[in-house]
Design a protein around this motif. Structure first.
Motif, PDB file in Angstrom:
ATOM      1  N   PHE A  71      56.133  36.736   0.360  1.00  0.00           N
ATOM      2  CA  PHE A  71      56.115  38.180   0.533  1.00  0.00           C
ATOM      3  C   PHE A  71      54.772  38.722   0.048  1.00  0.00           C
ATOM      4  O   PHE A  71      54.176  38.187  -0.890  1.00  0.00           O
ATOM      5  CB  PHE A  71      57.228  38.855  -0.271  1.00  0.00           C
ATOM      6  N   ILE A  72      54.312  39.769   0.696  1.00  0.00           N
ATOM      7  CA  ILE A  72      53.208  40.561   0.164  1.00  0.00           C
ATOM      8  C   ILE A  72      53.814  41.824  -0.427  1.00  0.00           C
ATOM      9  O   ILE A  72      54.553  42.549   0.249  1.00  0.00           O
ATOM     10  CB  ILE A  72      52.185  40.930   1.250  1.00  0.00           C
ATOM     11  N   ALA A  79      48.386  56.977   2.652  1.00  0.00           N
ATOM     12  CA  ALA A  79      49.693  57.550   2.459  1.00  0.00           C
ATOM     13  C   ALA A  79      50.715  56.851   3.375  1.00  0.00           C
ATOM     14  O   ALA A  79      51.882  56.773   3.055  1.00  0.00           O
ATOM     15  CB  ALA A  79      49.661  59.044   2.777  1.00  0.00           C
ATOM     16  N   VAL A  80      50.249  56.348   4.543  1.00  0.00           N
ATOM     17  CA  VAL A  80      51.100  55.574   5.442  1.00  0.00           C
ATOM     18  C   VAL A  80      50.415  54.245   5.710  1.00  0.00           C
ATOM     19  O   VAL A  80      49.233  54.201   6.049  1.00  0.00           O
ATOM     20  CB  VAL A  80      51.361  56.315   6.767  1.00  0.00           C
ATOM     21  N   ALA A  81      51.165  53.163   5.544  1.00  0.00           N
ATOM     22  CA  ALA A  81      50.636  51.819   5.768  1.00  0.00           C
ATOM     23  C   ALA A  81      51.318  51.199   6.977  1.00  0.00           C
ATOM     24  O   ALA A  81      52.550  51.098   7.014  1.00  0.00           O
ATOM     25  CB  ALA A  81      50.855  50.947   4.538  1.00  0.00           C
ATOM     26  N   TYR A  97      53.224  56.433  -3.247  1.00  0.00           N
ATOM     27  CA  TYR A  97      53.404  56.330  -4.693  1.00  0.00           C
ATOM     28  C   TYR A  97      54.424  55.288  -5.128  1.00  0.00           C
ATOM     29  O   TYR A  97      54.643  55.113  -6.325  1.00  0.00           O
ATOM     30  CB  TYR A  97      53.839  57.692  -5.242  1.00  0.00           C
ATOM     31  N   THR A  98      55.054  54.613  -4.185  1.00  0.00           N
ATOM     32  CA  THR A  98      56.096  53.656  -4.529  1.00  0.00           C
ATOM     33  C   THR A  98      55.817  52.330  -3.840  1.00  0.00           C
ATOM     34  O   THR A  98      55.151  52.274  -2.804  1.00  0.00           O
ATOM     35  CB  THR A  98      57.481  54.189  -4.125  1.00  0.00           C
ATOM     36  N   PRO A  99      56.347  51.219  -4.407  1.00  0.00           N
ATOM     37  CA  PRO A  99      56.018  49.886  -3.886  1.00  0.00           C
ATOM     38  C   PRO A  99      56.837  49.524  -2.650  1.00  0.00           C
ATOM     39  O   PRO A  99      57.891  50.089  -2.382  1.00  0.00           O
ATOM     40  CB  PRO A  99      56.368  48.980  -5.068  1.00  0.00           C
ATOM     41  N   PHE A 100      56.331  48.547  -1.909  1.00  0.00           N
ATOM     42  CA  PHE A 100      57.077  47.983  -0.788  1.00  0.00           C
ATOM     43  C   PHE A 100      56.624  46.548  -0.567  1.00  0.00           C
ATOM     44  O   PHE A 100      55.556  46.141  -1.037  1.00  0.00           O
ATOM     45  CB  PHE A 100      56.892  48.811   0.482  1.00  0.00           C
ATOM     46  N   GLU A 101      57.447  45.784   0.160  1.00  0.00           N
ATOM     47  CA  GLU A 101      57.170  44.372   0.406  1.00  0.00           C
ATOM     48  C   GLU A 101      57.269  44.059   1.897  1.00  0.00           C
ATOM     49  O   GLU A 101      58.026  44.694   2.632  1.00  0.00           O
ATOM     50  CB  GLU A 101      58.144  43.479  -0.358  1.00  0.00           C
ATOM     51  N   ASP A 143      47.682  47.476  -7.241  1.00  0.00           N
ATOM     52  CA  ASP A 143      47.636  46.033  -7.072  1.00  0.00           C
ATOM     53  C   ASP A 143      48.432  45.570  -5.849  1.00  0.00           C
ATOM     54  O   ASP A 143      49.406  46.203  -5.424  1.00  0.00           O
ATOM     55  CB  ASP A 143      48.213  45.340  -8.303  1.00  0.00           C
ATOM     56  N   VAL A 144      48.017  44.405  -5.326  1.00  0.00           N
ATOM     57  CA  VAL A 144      48.740  43.709  -4.267  1.00  0.00           C
ATOM     58  C   VAL A 144      49.028  42.292  -4.770  1.00  0.00           C
ATOM     59  O   VAL A 144      48.171  41.659  -5.396  1.00  0.00           O
ATOM     60  CB  VAL A 144      47.937  43.657  -2.957  1.00  0.00           C
ATOM     61  N   PHE A 145      50.252  41.797  -4.493  1.00  0.00           N
ATOM     62  CA  PHE A 145      50.670  40.482  -4.967  1.00  0.00           C
ATOM     63  C   PHE A 145      51.140  39.630  -3.794  1.00  0.00           C
ATOM     64  O   PHE A 145      51.754  40.127  -2.844  1.00  0.00           O
ATOM     65  CB  PHE A 145      51.826  40.604  -5.957  1.00  0.00           C
ATOM     66  N   LEU A 146      50.875  38.326  -3.888  1.00  0.00           N
ATOM     67  CA  LEU A 146      51.544  37.336  -3.057  1.00  0.00           C
ATOM     68  C   LEU A 146      52.709  36.800  -3.879  1.00  0.00           C
ATOM     69  O   LEU A 146      52.519  36.246  -4.969  1.00  0.00           O
ATOM     70  CB  LEU A 146      50.587  36.207  -2.678  1.00  0.00           C
ATOM     71  N   VAL A 147      53.916  36.990  -3.377  1.00  0.00           N
ATOM     72  CA  VAL A 147      55.127  36.630  -4.109  1.00  0.00           C
ATOM     73  C   VAL A 147      55.800  35.454  -3.401  1.00  0.00           C
ATOM     74  O   VAL A 147      56.052  35.514  -2.191  1.00  0.00           O
ATOM     75  CB  VAL A 147      56.112  37.820  -4.178  1.00  0.00           C
ATOM     76  N   GLU A 148      56.061  34.369  -4.151  1.00  0.00           N
ATOM     77  CA  GLU A 148      56.781  33.208  -3.621  1.00  0.00           C
ATOM     78  C   GLU A 148      58.191  33.195  -4.184  1.00  0.00           C
ATOM     79  O   GLU A 148      58.395  33.355  -5.396  1.00  0.00           O
ATOM     80  CB  GLU A 148      56.060  31.913  -4.003  1.00  0.00           C
ATOM     81  N   ARG A 149      59.171  32.986  -3.320  1.00  0.00           N
ATOM     82  CA  ARG A 149      60.568  32.921  -3.743  1.00  0.00           C
ATOM     83  C   ARG A 149      61.244  31.732  -3.058  1.00  0.00           C
ATOM     84  O   ARG A 149      61.076  31.513  -1.862  1.00  0.00           O
ATOM     85  CB  ARG A 149      61.307  34.215  -3.385  1.00  0.00           C
ATOM     86  N   HIS A 150      62.015  31.010  -3.843  1.00  0.00           N
ATOM     87  CA  HIS A 150      62.822  29.930  -3.259  1.00  0.00           C
ATOM     88  C   HIS A 150      63.997  29.656  -4.181  1.00  0.00           C
ATOM     89  O   HIS A 150      63.978  29.985  -5.379  1.00  0.00           O
ATOM     90  CB  HIS A 150      61.979  28.669  -3.047  1.00  0.00           C
ATOM     91  N   GLY A 151      65.018  29.065  -3.639  1.00  0.00           N
ATOM     92  CA  GLY A 151      66.222  28.811  -4.417  1.00  0.00           C
ATOM     93  C   GLY A 151      66.839  30.116  -4.880  1.00  0.00           C
ATOM     94  O   GLY A 151      66.982  31.076  -4.117  1.00  0.00           O
TER      95      GLY A 151
END
Length: 738
Positions: A71-72, A79-81, A97-101, A143-151
């Motif tokens: 996920f990013i 204001a709009v992405a 003003y709020t996060p999204f993925e 900030d922007v993050f690369l998020v890894e998820r498994h299990g």
């Protein structure tokens, strides 16, 4: 399992956008940048805010592990992405003003990420649709993050506390998972060590903690605990949490069972030259300024959720937070409502585990009543977090009260301006209420009955004041703040007062002073204090931070009729001594039952001596005593001349990472006693080797000081600065590590 990697480096930026630009693959043709980023470089004054109200485009190549979910996560894009992967549109997020993925498909190991950012003020996105009194700088500014998820990985965790008795709590940890697993839950601190397991099933899960005796969190004792979720050795979740009882009642605000007077200010996340795009250490620094320099115990995040780093610092340093949704007076229609509700969800889910947050703002600031919309915002907020109360900031008396706390912007105190203006014109504004000027209206007058009540703005636009204004205006500005704070302390049914505002901020052409700045702060936009800052700073515990600020420049010609007194000394010292021409003129204490007697530390007033025009005029020393000991001294010369250029830097070392870092450079032009020369003009020339000076190398002198930030660049290993003003030249070296 979840892991996060911040990816603020290796971005490319196009300041213009045309259709299909997101499909471009030759990124080297664009500007290489690091985040946080503002889409345009802005001067400090007199710029056209429409320069950033356009579409721009960001690019980055992202390499992933296709064996896990990727996920990013964007913490804030204004204001709009519109998000594209490999030229294909995958997501839209409205609201800055709020996060999204956004999830990345596992079809390939490298993706080309493109983000088309629309910085225009669109009427389908809060806070837009009408005029707003602040700027919303476009860009990927958090900030922007690369998020890894498994299990097994944790979704929407909520640490829900319940008070049983003094210092005694139970708690539930509610969370979702998409795979089953046996999880270990740890809650630890100096005085607490709880460990348990839960066999988590797909969907919603609840881990119940046993009854605990804890140290309660407060601004005076910001005690935190570490909450951790593990699967064997894998870290799934980590968060600092706290325990506190926070309740707004008809009889005031109660924190941990004690009546607690709130004194605070509003904060805009606005900085010179870069707008919103300052790295997280400067969001944290604002918390330090609010808490330790100004001595506040609450901040209102006007008028939008602010960065996660800012909220976390409020937890760590001890600052109550009233957090509110985006908006200013205007309520849109249709999709605008849907976006606002989504903003409520994103705000509450992100910050409901932060103990500093004690009140949710679920009504657009100063908007009219809207039963349907505000019934929904309250219901959604209470569903997501039933442990906190809701508030809705209005300017209306007896408006529909759907929230738990009636939060009110009260600008009724005008210092006599309305009466004066009425001699010339008919003044008709929402501030023109017919009340005795005692600082604030009563709860009963505003609401019609006693209810939980918090004042959320005062002063501000009623008396805008520049740091370089004439002395009498600066004094009057401070006294207006003092009158309202005193009134808040006087009325036991008012939970407290949060003034407008902490820092000057940039605004649209139809507000402010015409130079795109609202001079409403008790500090300027560079976080340099005006006299009014001392009203708040002086209410601190003197054992922690002795404060003494005489409201004077000590001159013979700034005030009307060449007067030098009265001098209001805002101090938390026990008493002060005045020395004139090297001789003591006596000791002064606070007046019993005086005009500001409800303040914890009323000002000490010097008025028993004066100097007529033509009489000799000498140096002045004001000395503060605590328990009979000298703790602070302020000295003035009667013949100030340009004596020195003093250069201070916030950092001796900056850490180089995937994002840029910055040091604040404060250059003071002072007289023989080290006091600023408030009417000096011009600029300080700042030459640099390495790094970049934000706003350019000619740093304007404002009220005797020139302030800027110097940022790192990817190739920076050391920054050398040479500051020159006239015959004065000073050098500073900042090391860059990492």
């Amino acid at each position: 399992m979840e892991s996060r990697q911040r990816i603020n480096d290796k971005w490319f930026f196009s300041s213009t956008y045309e259709t299909d630009l997101e499909k471009e693959t030759e990124l080297e043709t664009f500007e290489a940048i690091q985040l946080p980023h503002n889409t345009v470089n802005l001067p400090y004054q007199y710029f056209d805010e429409k320069s950033y109200q356009k579409e721009t485009c960001y690019f980055r190549k992202v390499t992933i592990d296709p064996m896990v979910r990727n996920f990013i996560r964007f913490e804030g894009v204004m204001a709009v992405a519109e998000v594209y992967l490999n030229g294909e549109h995958v997501a839209t997020h409205k609201g800055g003003y709020t996060p999204f993925e956004v999830e990345l498909p596992n079809t390939q190991t490298e993706h080309l990420l493109a983000v088309v950012v629309d910085g225009s003020e669109r009427d389908d996105v809060p806070p837009f649709g009408a005029a707003i009194d602040y700027l919303t700088y476009s860009g990927i500014y958090r900030d922007v993050f690369l998020v890894e998820r498994h299990g097994v990985f944790i979704e929407e965790p909520f640490f829900k506390i319940k008070n049983k008795a003094e210092n005694t709590y139970t708690a539930e940890l509610v969370f979702n998972v998409q795979e089953a697993g046996t999880l270990q839950v740890l809650l630890t601190g100096e005085d607490l060590a709880i460990e348990g397991t839960i066999d988590a099933t797909v969907g919603a899960n609840t881990f119940v903690f046993p009854e605990m005796t804890v140290n309660e969190w407060s601004p005076e004792n910001p005690h935190l605990y570490e909450l951790v979720i593990l699967e064997e050795e894998d870290l799934l979740y980590q968060q600092k949490v706290g325990f506190r009882r926070a309740e707004f009642t008809k009889d005031g605000f109660y924190l941990n069972g004690e009546n607690y007077s709130i004194i605070g200010l509003n904060r805009h996340q606005d900085y010179p030259y870069v707008g919103y795009a300052m790295p997280e250490e400067w969001q944290v620094e604002d918390v330090r300024v609010l808490k330790h320099e100004l001595g506040l115990n609450m901040v209102r995040t006007s008028h939008y959720p602010q960065s996660l780093a800012f909220i976390a610092a409020c937890d760590e340093l001890g600052l109550l937070v009233f957090e509110e949704i985006p908006g200013w007076q205007h309520i849109g229609e249709g999709e605008w409502h849907d976006v606002l509700l989504q903003n409520v969800r994103e705000m509450v889910v992100r910050d409901r585990n932060n103990p500093s947050v004690v009140l949710w703002g679920v009504r657009v600031n100063e908007s009219d009543d809207h039963h349907e919309l505000y019934t929904k915002t309250n219901a959604l907020c209470r569903e997501l977090d039933p442990t906190r109360q809701t508030g809705g900031v209005r300017y209306l008396e007896r408006s529909e009260f759907l929230e738990d706390v009636y939060t009110m912007n009260d600008f009724s105190y005008d210092g006599g301006d309305t009466e004066r203006l009425k001699r010339e014109i008919e003044v008709a504004t929402y501030d023109n209420v017919q009340v005795e000027r005692k600082g604030l209206r009563t709860v009963e007058q505003v609401v019609g009955e006693k209810v939980p009540y918090l004042v959320t703005e005062y002063a501000g636009h009623m008396y805008p004041t520049k740091r370089f204004d004439q002395e009498e205006r600066l004094i009057e500005h401070a006294m207006r703040h003092a009158v309202v704070v005193n009134a808040a302390y006087e009325n036991p049914n008012i939970s407290g007062a949060v003034g407008w505002c902490a820092f000057d901020y940039h605004t649209h052409e139809n507000f402010g002073s015409g130079d795109r700045i609202c001079y409403h702060g008790v500090m300027d936009n560079f976080r340099v204090s005006k006299f009014a800052a001392s009203v708040y700073a002086s209410q601190q515990d003197p054992k922690q931070n002795p404060i003494m600020v005489p409201l004077t420049n000590w001159t013979r010609g700034d005030r009307n009729m060449a007067q030098s007194v009265p001098i209001y000394v805002f101090t938390n010292c026990d008493e002060i001594e005045v020395r004139y021409n090297g001789k003591s003129r006596g000791f002064y204490q606070r007046e019993e039952g005086g005009k500001f007697s409800h303040l914890p530390y009323p000002p000490i007033v010097l008025k028993e001596f004066n100097f007529l025009w033509g009489e000799p005029f000498g140096p002045l020393d004001v000395i503060g005593y605590l328990n009979g000991e000298v703790v602070v001294t302020k000295e003035y010369t009667n013949e100030p001349v340009l004596h020195d250029l003093v250069v201070e830097t916030s950092h001796e070392t900056l850490i180089k990472s995937d994002r840029w870092a910055a040091a604040k450079i404060t250059m003071k032009i002072v007289d023989q006693k080290g006091n600023l020369l408030p009417f000096l003009m011009g600029s300080v020339r700042l030459e640099n080797e390495g790094g970049e000076v934000l706003g350019g190398n000619d740093v304007p002198v404002i009220g005797g000081s020139a302030v800027c930030w110097v940022r790192t660049l990817p190739e920076t290993d050391q920054i050398k600065l040479v500051a020159t003003y006239g015959e004065f030249k000073k050098e500073v070296t900042i090391q860059v590590e990492g």
